[in-house]
Design an enzyme around this catalytic site. Sequence first.
Site, short mmCIF file in Angstrom:
data_model
loop_
_atom_site.label_atom_id
_atom_site.label_comp_id
_atom_site.label_asym_id
_atom_site.label_seq_id
_atom_site.Cartn_x
_atom_site.Cartn_y
_atom_site.Cartn_z
N LYS A 53 -7.38 3.69 -17.28
CA LYS A 53 -6.00 3.69 -16.76
C LYS A 53 -5.01 3.70 -17.93
CE LYS A 53 -7.42 1.53 -12.49
NZ LYS A 53 -7.93 0.31 -11.88
N GLN A 97 -6.63 -5.70 -11.36
CA GLN A 97 -7.98 -5.13 -11.20
C GLN A 97 -8.86 -6.06 -10.37
OE1 GLN A 97 -8.77 -2.04 -12.33
NE2 GLN A 97 -10.82 -2.19 -11.48
N ASP A 120 -1.29 0.14 -5.96
CA ASP A 120 -2.62 0.21 -5.32
C ASP A 120 -2.49 0.49 -3.82
OD1 ASP A 120 -5.02 -0.08 -6.72
OD2 ASP A 120 -4.69 -2.22 -7.07
N1 GUN Z 1 -11.49 -2.17 -8.48
C1 GUN Z 1 -12.18 -1.05 -8.12
N2 GUN Z 1 -11.34 -0.13 -7.59
C2 GUN Z 1 -10.11 -0.68 -7.62
C3 GUN Z 1 -8.82 -0.20 -7.22
O1 GUN Z 1 -8.64 0.91 -6.70
N3 GUN Z 1 -7.80 -1.06 -7.43
C4 GUN Z 1 -7.96 -2.29 -7.97
N4 GUN Z 1 -6.88 -3.07 -8.12
N5 GUN Z 1 -9.15 -2.76 -8.35
C5 GUN Z 1 -10.20 -1.94 -8.16
#
Ligand code: GUN
Length: 285
Positions: A53, A97, A120
């Site tokens: 990211k 996350q 998200d």
């Molecule tokens: N962990 C795995 N996929 C995701 C996601 O799309 N968003 C977040 N915040 N954590 C994750």
Amino acid sequence: MTAAIISGKQVSDDIRIGIAREVADLAERGVKPGLAVVLVGEDPASQVYVRNKEKSCIELGFHSEVHRLDVATTQQELLALVADLNGRSDIDGILVQLPLPKHIEEKAVIDAISVEKDVDGFHPVNVGNLVIGDDSLLPCTPAGVIELIKRTGTDISGKHAVVIGRSNIVGKPVSLLLQRENATVTMCHSRTANMAELSRQADILVVAIGRANFIDASYVKPGAIVIDVGMNRLDTGKLAGDVDYESARQAAGFITPVPGGVGPMTITMLMSNTLIAAKRRRGLK
Ligand code: GUN
């Protein structure tokens, strides 16, 4: 018949060109979209996702900051950080996350993120807006799935879509987005009887169940679009989707590979959401 491959990498690269152009336009107006990512603990998979990211932010000209917190961070400390990020004018998107360590209640943290910065799309207000069809920040993987289907040139309207898996982060939102595109949607899950029979009726089949290579050609209608959201790590260390690719591609018209299908789309849609949030917060189109 052998399916055409839908390259998530290619679609993602195309979308990124548009995002980079918009970010350059915003820069001329003195605006730099900002994404804050919060990682608690040292889960190896999460560390990789977070690094990717950060890399995407830098490539596309976003302000990026990663808050790496100790695994012993308390819920109160995490909520205090979220409150601080909510209040910062240079931060447009906040992503905490998941999964979080067990002593922290995920729901409390998601609920604390400002609705406008919830890139998200997990906040209950954004989920509710998705259900009723109002403008909202869409969850990234489901939004990426819809983009991939559209890139096949198929008109989703009137098609029968079958979604296998009913999770809050993929199956449910994908089914809502497909309905918004005027598909007729059938949801299948672990208790569904006659799943293969239902699945074989799908013009569009989206699979998100977390079981490696579960869906073979016997689940696929000839010519169907097959979107594999699965990401399973095999004992050999290799990544496998939920779809048995070699089998299913003999029946499908279009199919996404794993890796290189849905995966690359998720971060690109996160970047797109951060750009949308940055423009909305400033009243820009
Ligand atoms: N962990 C795995 N996929 C995701 C996601 O799309 N968003 C977040 N915040 N954590 C994750």
